[in-house]
Design an enzyme around this catalytic site. Structure first.
Site, PDB file in Angstrom:
ATOM      1  CG  HIS A  92      -2.276   0.619   0.916  1.00 38.89           C
ATOM      2  ND1 HIS A  92      -2.471   1.564  -0.072  1.00 38.89           N
ATOM      3  CD2 HIS A  92      -3.503   0.418   1.471  1.00 38.89           C
ATOM      4  CE1 HIS A  92      -3.737   1.917  -0.105  1.00 38.89           C
ATOM      5  NE2 HIS A  92      -4.400   1.234   0.819  1.00 38.89           N
ATOM      6  CG  ASP A 106      -4.235   3.703  -6.000  1.00 39.40           C
ATOM      7  OD1 ASP A 106      -4.703   2.863  -6.800  1.00 39.40           O
ATOM      8  OD2 ASP A 106      -3.800   4.808  -6.360  1.00 39.40           O
TER       9      ASP A 106
END
Length: 460
Positions: free
Chosen positions: A430, A434
């Site tokens: 992350h 995304d």
């Protein structure tokens, strides 16, 4: 001066021999001492050489030689395993093995001495500087001089090390005073280091079998042993997994789950198998999934990248080196198929079969398991609908695919039809990716798999 020039010239020759070796499934590394350091009539240390970038230690798997063996130059000495590959250590010297310092299962640091060897010229009588008589059997006497007068095998030394026994305190009962396993056990009993009952079970088994009490003692001891805890040291790939997963656990993950209709994939796989003319080739779903995955990566290159934490940079990889997680008797390993974007389905199938065979035999090369850009874990081959995979650093994404299941689905007109459904779970870093990017990438991969006309265009 001549010796030093020989030492300088032999290294390229050795490397040439390695590169021209027809057996590409093995790695050969030579000990790191230069020949200029070898003096006639001396025992030389044979260390564990640097076997690859970042390798600090290796596990000894097996020995090809024994103490007293005469070896030739380039002859294999032992096989070791790093956290990246299985490696064959080859001798640079001609001579006689004087002493082996490690047994299979031991961990050896790079640069530590694996064994001691008397060079071939030293087999002749040599005047000793400490006033000892000349030797006719240099192998045995040099072994004594190097170990304080102790003759023993690596297994015996390992047993003594386990009990904390100094071999110099024991009188050997073997040939030429060699210390045997029984000498270690008897000494341990005398000193109270080992228990008489446990060590004498084998030695006095004849007496025990003559009485009911002896049988009862042996039976109770065996039952008790069945419930003992067992300490299993992690080695090789399992040891590497501890390091890599510990680092990956610190990375913020998120997962994206999707279902893919594989009806078109099933038909395509059947078509390949029906038209197959090579009995050595077995077509499966995995090569088709790998090729379609590569096509989706071309549109979403951030999925095929790595993250440099120090410079806070993302490297978009030009090649699609797709790693395939494989469960082997030696632990989890992830070899990768290189440049998938340039390979045909048949080439991917053959390369996958090659890597699977080498993984089972524990003979993967370092280049087979390094340089991956994204990982595919086919957990469905064993069982389960889906898994929650952890990324294989420095990669930023990993995909776990479940088994293909036949389930009922509703068509647009309301009719029910059978569908071959596969669940995929994409794990992502992350810090780099995304949810929207991963979702769009998965939609593209899904579109390629579900539409037969797109798959056929892809395979041209």
């Amino acid at each position: 001066m001549l010796r030093r020039r020989t030492a300088q010239l032999i290294i390229p020759l050795l490397m040439c021999n390695v590169n021209n070796n027809s057996n590409k499934n093995r790695c050969c590394w030579f000990t790191s001492h230069a020949l200029a350091d070898v003096q006639v009539g001396r025992v030389v240390d044979v260390p564990l050489a640097q076997t690859g970038e970042g390798i600090a230690e290796c596990e000894v798997l097996k020995w090809f030689v024994q103490e007293g063996d005469v070896v030739e130059e380039f002859q294999p000495l032992c096989e070791v395993q790093s956290d990246k590959a299985t490696i064959e250590i080859t001798s640079r010297y001609e001579g006689k093995v004087s002493q082996i310092l490690y047994v299979p299962g031991d961990i050896v640091k790079v640069g530590e001495t694996l064994l001691k060897m008397a060079v071939e010229e030293s087999l002749a009588p040599i005047p000793r500087p400490d006033g000892l008589e000349d030797t006719k059997s240099l192998g045995l006497k040099l072994e004594k001089s190097q170990t304080g007068g102790v003759l023993s095998t690596p297994a015996v030394r390992h047993l003594a090390k386990e009990y904390g026994i100094n071999l110099n305190d024991i009188s050997g009962t073997g040939e030429d005073g060699r210390i045997l396993k029984e000498d270690i056990l008897n000494y341990g009993i005398q000193k109270g280091i080992t228990k008489d009952s446990s060590c004498s079970l084998n030695a006095d088994s004849g007496n025990e079998f003559t009485s009911g009490k002896g049988k009862s003692t042996r039976a109770s001891a065996e039952v008790e042993q069945l419930h003992d805890d067992k300490i299993v040291p992690l080695r090789g790939f399992q040891r590497a997994m501890v390091k890599t997963m510990s680092m990956a656990a610190k990375v913020p993950h998120f997962h994206y789950v999707e279902e893919i209709d594989c009806n078109a994939l099933v038909e395509l796989k059947s078509s390949f198998q029906n038209n197959n003319t090579d009995p050595a080739v077995k077509h499966t779903f995995l090569p088709l999934l790998i090729k379609s995955l590569s096509a989706a990566l071309s549109r979403y290159p951030w999925m095929n990248s790595s993250f440099n934490e120090e410079s806070v940079e993302v490297i978009l990889k030009g090649s699609h080196n797709i790693g395939i997680a494989m469960a082997t008797p030696h632990g989890l390993v992830v070899p990768n198929i290189r440049n998938v974007q340039s390979l045909s389905i048949l080439e991917i199938t053959k390369e996958l079969a090659r890597l699977q065979q080498l993984a089972l035999e524990n003979k993967l090369n370092p280049e087979d398991i390094t340089g991956g850009t994204i990982t595919l874990s086919n957990i469905g081959a064993i069982g389960g609908k889906f898994g929650a995979p952890i990324i294989n650093l420095p990669e930023v994404s990993i995909i776990a695919i479940g088994r293909i299941q036949k389930v009922p689905r509703f068509a647009d007109d309301g009719n029910v039809y059978p569908a071959s459904i596969m669940t995929v779970n994409i794990g992502a870093d992350h810090r780099v990716l995304d949810g929207a990017t991963v979702a769009r990438f998965c939609n593209e991969w899904k579109r390629l798999i579900e539409k037969p006309e797109l798959l056929m265009l892809l395979l041209r």
